[in-house]
Design a protein around this motif. Sequence first.
Motif, mmCIF file in Angstrom:
data_model
loop_
_atom_site.group_PDB
_atom_site.id
_atom_site.type_symbol
_atom_site.label_atom_id
_atom_site.label_comp_id
_atom_site.label_asym_id
_atom_site.label_seq_id
_atom_site.Cartn_x
_atom_site.Cartn_y
_atom_site.Cartn_z
ATOM 1 N N ASP A 75 0.828 -1.207 0.000
ATOM 2 C CA ASP A 75 0.000 0.000 0.000
ATOM 3 C C ASP A 75 0.863 1.257 0.000
ATOM 4 O OD1 ASP A 75 -2.433 -1.312 -0.071
ATOM 5 O OD2 ASP A 75 -2.621 -1.407 2.113
ATOM 6 N N GLN A 76 1.936 1.259 0.793
ATOM 7 C CA GLN A 76 2.808 2.428 0.842
ATOM 8 C C GLN A 76 3.509 2.652 -0.485
ATOM 9 O OE1 GLN A 76 5.431 1.787 4.154
ATOM 10 N NE2 GLN A 76 3.799 1.989 5.709
ATOM 11 N N ALA A 115 3.845 5.846 -5.488
ATOM 12 C CA ALA A 115 3.817 5.884 -6.952
ATOM 13 C C ALA A 115 2.705 6.804 -7.461
ATOM 14 C CB ALA A 115 3.627 4.468 -7.498
ATOM 15 N N VAL A 116 1.565 6.774 -6.815
ATOM 16 C CA VAL A 116 0.453 7.646 -7.223
ATOM 17 C C VAL A 116 0.822 9.109 -7.006
ATOM 18 C CG1 VAL A 116 -1.920 8.315 -6.673
ATOM 19 C CG2 VAL A 116 -1.317 5.909 -6.850
ATOM 20 N N ASN A 117 1.447 9.430 -5.856
ATOM 21 C CA ASN A 117 1.837 10.813 -5.594
ATOM 22 C C ASN A 117 2.847 11.311 -6.613
ATOM 23 O OD1 ASN A 117 0.223 11.441 -3.398
ATOM 24 N ND2 ASN A 117 1.652 10.571 -1.917
ATOM 25 N N GLN A 118 3.818 10.478 -6.969
ATOM 26 C CA GLN A 118 4.804 10.873 -7.969
ATOM 27 C C GLN A 118 4.147 11.136 -9.314
ATOM 28 O OE1 GLN A 118 7.822 7.862 -8.092
ATOM 29 N NE2 GLN A 118 8.542 8.264 -5.988
ATOM 30 N N THR A 119 3.176 10.288 -9.658
ATOM 31 C CA THR A 119 2.485 10.480 -10.938
ATOM 32 C C THR A 119 1.714 11.792 -10.953
ATOM 33 O OG1 THR A 119 2.247 8.075 -11.163
ATOM 34 C CG2 THR A 119 0.814 9.456 -12.517
ATOM 35 N N LEU A 125 -11.337 -0.831 -2.267
ATOM 36 C CA LEU A 125 -10.539 0.209 -2.917
ATOM 37 C C LEU A 125 -9.706 0.997 -1.930
ATOM 38 C CD1 LEU A 125 -13.294 1.714 -5.272
ATOM 39 C CD2 LEU A 125 -11.539 0.059 -5.890
ATOM 40 N N LEU A 126 -10.108 0.998 -0.648
ATOM 41 C CA LEU A 126 -9.539 1.923 0.327
ATOM 42 C C LEU A 126 -8.519 1.220 1.204
ATOM 43 C CD1 LEU A 126 -12.963 3.495 1.326
ATOM 44 C CD2 LEU A 126 -11.324 4.390 -0.334
ATOM 45 N N PRO A 127 -7.300 1.744 1.264
ATOM 46 C CA PRO A 127 -6.265 1.116 2.099
ATOM 47 C C PRO A 127 -6.271 1.636 3.531
ATOM 48 C CG PRO A 127 -5.290 2.842 0.780
ATOM 49 C CD PRO A 127 -6.745 2.826 0.430
ATOM 50 N N ILE A 128 -7.218 2.471 3.890
ATOM 51 C CA ILE A 128 -7.252 3.075 5.217
ATOM 52 C C ILE A 128 -8.623 2.805 5.851
ATOM 53 C CG2 ILE A 128 -5.611 4.906 4.662
ATOM 54 C CD1 ILE A 128 -7.974 6.775 4.246
#
Length: 699
Positions: free
Chosen positions: A109-110, A115-119, A195-198
């Motif tokens: 998840d981390q 990767a999503v933030n970098q994109t 869908l949610l990791p939190i």
Amino acid sequence: MAVPKLLSSFIDALYLKKYFGRWSDRWTIFRVWLALWACCLTWIINPSARKAGQAGFLPLILAFIKFPSDPTPIYLTQTFMGGIVVCAVWGWSVLAMKLALLARDPTKDQATYAAVNQTIFRENPDMQPAQIEGRFLEQVFTGIFLQAGSSAIYAVFLFIGIYFVFLIRAFVPRLFFIMVFGSILLCIYATLGPLLPIWYAVELGQIFMIPYGYYLGITVVCSIFVVPQSVSHSITEKLHAQTTMIKEALQLSPERLRNMDDTQVAAAIAEWDNTRNQIIQQAELATLQTGFLAREISMQKASGKDVQRLVEMVKMMRFCLSGQSIFIRHVHRRVRASAGNTRTDGEKTPVAQASQTSVESLPYASVPALQDLLASVAASSDRQIRSLQKGVEAFTNFLDRETSMSHAFSGIFKQPPVVTEELEAALSELKQAIAEAAAGQGEKSSADKPNASRASYLHEVWQMFLCTFSSELETALEFVLEIEKRPVKLWFPGRQNGPAEEEVKKEHAVPRAMRRRIEMALGGDAVLPFEEDIPERIEGVASTLELGQDSTMSDSERRRSSALNIIQRIYRAIDWFFTSVESTFSLKVGILAICLAVPAWIYDNGSAEFYYREKGLWALISGVTAKGLFSGETTFGFIQRLLGVIIGGVVALAMWYISAGSGHGNAYGLAAVFAVSLALFIPWRIWNPNFLTHITATT
């Protein structure tokens, strides 16, 4: 001529005649209309729509599924039960999310989050926080955070939850709305949760619970404060409908049958059967509500216990109509035999052949003789049948007065006039007719005419019907005459025993706890016989173990017997789970839910992204709620849903074009269009028997 006929068909199809019927129907329409329109306003008014979010339309859909048309105690009870199930489903879904989070791989998840933030920052480093959150949610709904272990846990919880929710629907079909509410909440968690990791249980539950809270508050307030209806009033209305149709059934007398041919008699019997079927339908509706009598607040002359006795009296009158059924069918058989309109011997069963032979061998087989016989039957019972019709009319008029709104509300300020003349006259005439019929029967002697019993079979059948019906009607008229003399009063729970209710207070031999269990098993209103002890030993039957006496079984035998009982119970439970109709239905729906939800849990081939973009959640909800208990019910249900989608789509396009088709729509115009549309379609939604068609079209 075509336009009025088309307009009349349109009015009949939408049940718009209810607007011109009884006041109770109009008040029911108004109460439902107000609740639905208020639910509509929750997603038109900006603050409430913003609070509800994307599911702001749910209050209106939930209100279309379960609206406050039932009597207030029944609606509140069912709503309370629905709330318990919804809260239980919510807790079950929260537990699923907790276990699913424990099954996730935090390292993966981390890495995905980084990767999503970098994109996102690579696309535009100058994005604002709100823009970053929006782009992040877009990536979430592509299924980038899906994990197999977490999805598997949601699948298991979805299957088990759907199984038990639909098991309720299988055992109690009237609680359909609980099935829909519970399945919507389960499907939201099962498809969005992976869908949610939190931890997002509260926010995810608010998607359904906030609109559900809007719906609950609006409908409960409307049910309690907008012309509330008591169960006593509702049942009395159904009794009024039954006695009205009984009065119609009594019109088919020997005098009318005398001048009918074979075709006319058959048509009259078909019409009579239709009337009796409608009587039975009204009786079944009343029976479903009798458990709430004497446990509510009502305002009329009759108490809850009195209404219960009226239900029993009308039921006995309904049973007595079987005698009329035998008479008119025997007349029809004789008419067919007289006209030679019978089947060939090759088409007859042995019973039919015997019946036909006996009829054709009887005297009066010719048409003139049969007409003379019916004329004789009519002449001998004319006074009695007229007294019955007059008595039923007086009984019906009493029920009509009991159900009138002015009758109830005027009791708050001024007591309505006591109308006993009609009841007293009808009762007096009925008693005279009964006395004359009894005197006439006593004067007859079968010894004078040896063949009279065979020739006057129709006399005997008709007189038996008149005697039994007259006896029941006499009891009913005496009872309602006593009620009519009372003032209108406010009846409270626990104090619903009216002066006409005979109180019998005796101790039961059955212990109190056991008696309560038996009463609940029998429906809550059963009266057990008193002054009867349970014998310790029955004569002629082998003695059983006395209370407190030690068993002669050894410890090993007792353990073996106990183990065998446990094994048998386990076997019976497993057999019921896989073979019973209710359980197999719930299993099928659970498997169907898993199959329709699987695309939401697959990420590699873009299935999850397509599922959420195209609102696949509604395919899941529609699929499980349309599944019927049997295959034929399922097929018919999907056809009804298809028809409902077409009707609803056409109406929705028309509403959209009227409110915003020119491009200048506004909230006020939409609210006005909804107000008019709801007024047109609410009677159709309430009284149309094709449940799935109108519920799909309206939602």
